[in-house]
Design a protein around this motif. Structure first.
Motif, PDB file in Angstrom:
ATOM      1  N   THR A  11       4.784  -1.832 -20.622  1.00 43.45           N
ATOM      2  CA  THR A  11       4.271  -0.467 -20.551  1.00 43.45           C
ATOM      3  C   THR A  11       4.319   0.008 -19.109  1.00 43.45           C
ATOM      4  OG1 THR A  11       2.782  -0.816 -22.428  1.00 43.45           O
ATOM      5  CG2 THR A  11       2.268   1.017 -20.953  1.00 43.45           C
ATOM      6  N   GLY A  12       4.792   1.212 -18.908  1.00 39.72           N
ATOM      7  CA  GLY A  12       4.795   1.817 -17.585  1.00 39.72           C
ATOM      8  C   GLY A  12       3.639   2.789 -17.443  1.00 39.72           C
ATOM      9  N   VAL A  13       3.026   2.798 -16.275  1.00 36.43           N
ATOM     10  CA  VAL A  13       1.961   3.743 -15.958  1.00 36.43           C
ATOM     11  C   VAL A  13       2.377   4.524 -14.723  1.00 36.43           C
ATOM     12  CG1 VAL A  13      -0.437   4.027 -15.217  1.00 36.43           C
ATOM     13  CG2 VAL A  13       0.145   2.314 -16.950  1.00 36.43           C
ATOM     14  N   LYS A  14       2.646   5.813 -14.917  1.00 32.95           N
ATOM     15  CA  LYS A  14       2.904   6.684 -13.774  1.00 32.95           C
ATOM     16  C   LYS A  14       1.540   7.107 -13.237  1.00 32.95           C
ATOM     17  CE  LYS A  14       5.290  10.920 -12.412  1.00 32.95           C
ATOM     18  NZ  LYS A  14       5.956  12.159 -12.903  1.00 32.95           N
ATOM     19  N   TYR A  15       1.061   6.360 -12.272  1.00 33.09           N
ATOM     20  CA  TYR A  15      -0.329   6.483 -11.837  1.00 33.09           C
ATOM     21  C   TYR A  15      -0.590   7.818 -11.138  1.00 33.09           C
ATOM     22  CZ  TYR A  15       1.525   5.404  -7.226  1.00 33.09           C
ATOM     23  OH  TYR A  15       2.248   5.450  -6.059  1.00 33.09           O
ATOM     24  N   GLN A  16      -1.854   8.180 -11.113  1.00 34.15           N
ATOM     25  CA  GLN A  16      -2.307   9.363 -10.393  1.00 34.15           C
ATOM     26  C   GLN A  16      -2.801   8.924  -9.018  1.00 34.15           C
ATOM     27  OE1 GLN A  16      -2.139  12.633 -11.680  1.00 34.15           O
ATOM     28  NE2 GLN A  16      -0.921  11.523 -13.199  1.00 34.15           N
ATOM     29  N   GLY A  17      -2.172   9.397  -7.966  1.00 35.31           N
ATOM     30  CA  GLY A  17      -2.569   9.018  -6.620  1.00 35.31           C
ATOM     31  C   GLY A  17      -1.373   9.044  -5.684  1.00 35.31           C
ATOM     32  N   ARG A  18      -1.568   8.481  -4.502  1.00 34.30           N
ATOM     33  CA  ARG A  18      -0.518   8.460  -3.481  1.00 34.30           C
ATOM     34  C   ARG A  18      -0.365   7.052  -2.948  1.00 34.30           C
ATOM     35  NH1 ARG A  18      -0.220  11.896   2.275  1.00 34.30           N
ATOM     36  NH2 ARG A  18       1.803  11.030   2.935  1.00 34.30           N
ATOM     37  N   SER A  19       0.864   6.654  -2.699  1.00 33.09           N
ATOM     38  CA  SER A  19       1.134   5.315  -2.183  1.00 33.09           C
ATOM     39  C   SER A  19       1.573   5.379  -0.730  1.00 33.09           C
ATOM     40  CB  SER A  19       2.221   4.630  -3.014  1.00 33.09           C
ATOM     41  OG  SER A  19       3.479   5.256  -2.794  1.00 33.09           O
ATOM     42  N   PHE A  20       1.332   4.254  -0.036  1.00 31.02           N
ATOM     43  CA  PHE A  20       1.773   4.093   1.344  1.00 31.02           C
ATOM     44  C   PHE A  20       2.414   2.707   1.453  1.00 31.02           C
ATOM     45  CE2 PHE A  20      -1.942   6.765   1.207  1.00 31.02           C
ATOM     46  CZ  PHE A  20      -1.585   7.866   1.964  1.00 31.02           C
ATOM     47  N   ASP A  21       3.683   2.680   1.799  1.00 27.15           N
ATOM     48  CA  ASP A  21       4.381   1.406   1.976  1.00 27.15           C
ATOM     49  C   ASP A  21       4.062   0.886   3.373  1.00 27.15           C
ATOM     50  OD1 ASP A  21       6.009  -0.769   2.200  1.00 27.15           O
ATOM     51  OD2 ASP A  21       7.893   0.309   1.899  1.00 27.15           O
ATOM     52  N   CYS A  22       3.041   0.049   3.463  1.00 28.89           N
ATOM     53  CA  CYS A  22       2.595  -0.454   4.762  1.00 28.89           C
ATOM     54  C   CYS A  22       3.424  -1.625   5.238  1.00 28.89           C
ATOM     55  CB  CYS A  22       1.112  -0.806   4.693  1.00 28.89           C
ATOM     56  SG  CYS A  22       0.048   0.652   4.516  1.00 28.89           S
ATOM     57  N   GLY A  23       4.502  -1.938   4.528  1.00 31.19           N
ATOM     58  CA  GLY A  23       5.486  -2.871   5.041  1.00 31.19           C
ATOM     59  C   GLY A  23       6.448  -2.198   5.994  1.00 31.19           C
ATOM     60  N   SER A  24       6.357  -0.863   6.085  1.00 33.56           N
ATOM     61  CA  SER A  24       7.167  -0.099   7.035  1.00 33.56           C
ATOM     62  C   SER A  24       6.248   0.531   8.072  1.00 33.56           C
ATOM     63  CB  SER A  24       7.961   1.005   6.327  1.00 33.56           C
ATOM     64  OG  SER A  24       7.111   2.078   5.944  1.00 33.56           O
ATOM     65  N   LYS A  25       6.750   0.709   9.287  1.00 32.52           N
ATOM     66  CA  LYS A  25       5.921   1.277  10.353  1.00 32.52           C
ATOM     67  C   LYS A  25       5.483   2.704  10.030  1.00 32.52           C
ATOM     68  CE  LYS A  25       7.906  -1.509  14.130  1.00 32.52           C
ATOM     69  NZ  LYS A  25       8.953  -2.232  13.380  1.00 32.52           N
ATOM     70  N   ILE A  26       6.385   3.504   9.474  1.00 33.98           N
ATOM     71  CA  ILE A  26       6.029   4.889   9.163  1.00 33.98           C
ATOM     72  C   ILE A  26       4.948   4.936   8.094  1.00 33.98           C
ATOM     73  CG2 ILE A  26       6.874   7.083   8.242  1.00 33.98           C
ATOM     74  CD1 ILE A  26       7.803   6.482  11.078  1.00 33.98           C
TER      75      ILE A  26
END
Length: 293
Positions: free
Chosen positions: A246-261
């Motif tokens: 099952t896929g869940v298109k979640y409500q919220g915002r992500s931050f890829d903290c594996g990248s500096k930006i």
């Protein structure tokens, strides 16, 4: 009725080479977003979702993570004596209860799938959550809590997904979407880092999973995939022929903290959400923007 998910696995054995020299002696999972390390945010998200047992798959030079989730009596006494009771209470709230944090070693960097396999004896024959600490989310409720709701309805395996620009799908694992709403749709396929023209959608896997223990025998086969590593996506593709995903298109915002930006952006966003520092920080940001305009 689906078996309750009580255990979460946190792979924290990576070297963090993109953040050298900061990560030469400090695990990347201990890098702070404002004043809390990345791993603490992931544990907080898991605890909110009802997780009771926290399993950390570590590597060399990761002992500070184990120390972080232990009591430091000298510090606690000092805070008590100095009347810093709020800080003391926060430290105590962050700790898992005694006996509910487990640590195991991934002795070779053989991939995410291998790291998950290393946790097999601690997880046992039960479904488990998998949280990649590099991915930080600002969501209410937390992403894993949103996934738990889908798991309670559908059982099986659950993956958090988000939309990206179709031109960027080649950097991610991508799912094919079947029937169902954003909060819980059937996943009909997945592919690791496809060419944009070959991608089944622009929905990427976002570092949060609920997985059945049937994944462990598949990972034990040690089949190497992208990058010459044992990939969790490859094992999930095989498992998909036997069990629902099952896929869940979640409500919220992500931050890829594996990248500096992504890491720097997360610090700005989370700082601006803090009542104790937001006004002062915004003043500094505005002055900096005016000087560089």
């Amino acid at each position: 009725m689906a078996n309750r998910v009580r255990t979460a696995v946190f792979p924290v054995a990576g070297l963090g080479t993109r953040f050298l020299p900061a990560t030469k002696a400090m695990p990347k999972e201990m890098l702070p977003v404002v004043d809390r390390p990345l791993i603490q945010y992931a544990v907080d998200e898991a605890r909110e979702a009802g997780i009771e047992h926290f399993v950390f798959v570590t590597g060399r030079n990761k002992g500070v993570i184990e120390d972080h989730f232990d009591r430091q009596f000298e510090l606690e006494v000092t805070l008590q004596e100095r009347g810093k009771l709020e800080a003391l209470a926060e430290l105590q709230r962050d700790l898992p209860l005694a006996g509910l944090a487990s640590f195991t070693r991934q002795q070779e960097p053989l991939g995410l799938g291998h790291a998950v396999w290393c946790a097999r004896d601690l997880v046992g024959n039960q479904p488990f959550a998998l949280l990649l600490p590099d991915m930080l989310f600002k969501a209410e409720p937390g992403v894993l809590s949103q996934m738990m709701a889908a798991y309670e309805q559908h059982g099986g395996n659950v993956i958090a997904v988000e939309e990206v620009d179709p031109a960027d799908v080649g950097s991610y694992g991508v799912v094919a979407r079947g029937e169902g709403p954003d909060a819980g749709f059937a996943v009909t396929g997945m592919v690791e880092k496809p060419k944009p023209a070959d991608a089944p959608s622009n929905l990427i896997i976002s570092g949060r999973y609920i997985i059945q223990p049937d994944i462990f025998p598949l990972l034990a086969e040690g089949v190497k995939g992208a990058g010459g590593e044992i990939q969790i996506t490859d094992a999930m593709q095989t498992l998909m022929s036997r069990q629902r995903f099952t896929g869940v298109k979640y409500q919220g915002r992500s931050f890829d903290c594996g990248s500096k930006i992504g890491f720097l952006t997360a610090n700005v966003v989370f700082a601006l959400d803090r009542p104790d520092i937001a006004d002062g920080f915004m003043k500094e940001v505005r002055e900096l923007a005016n000087r560089t305009a």
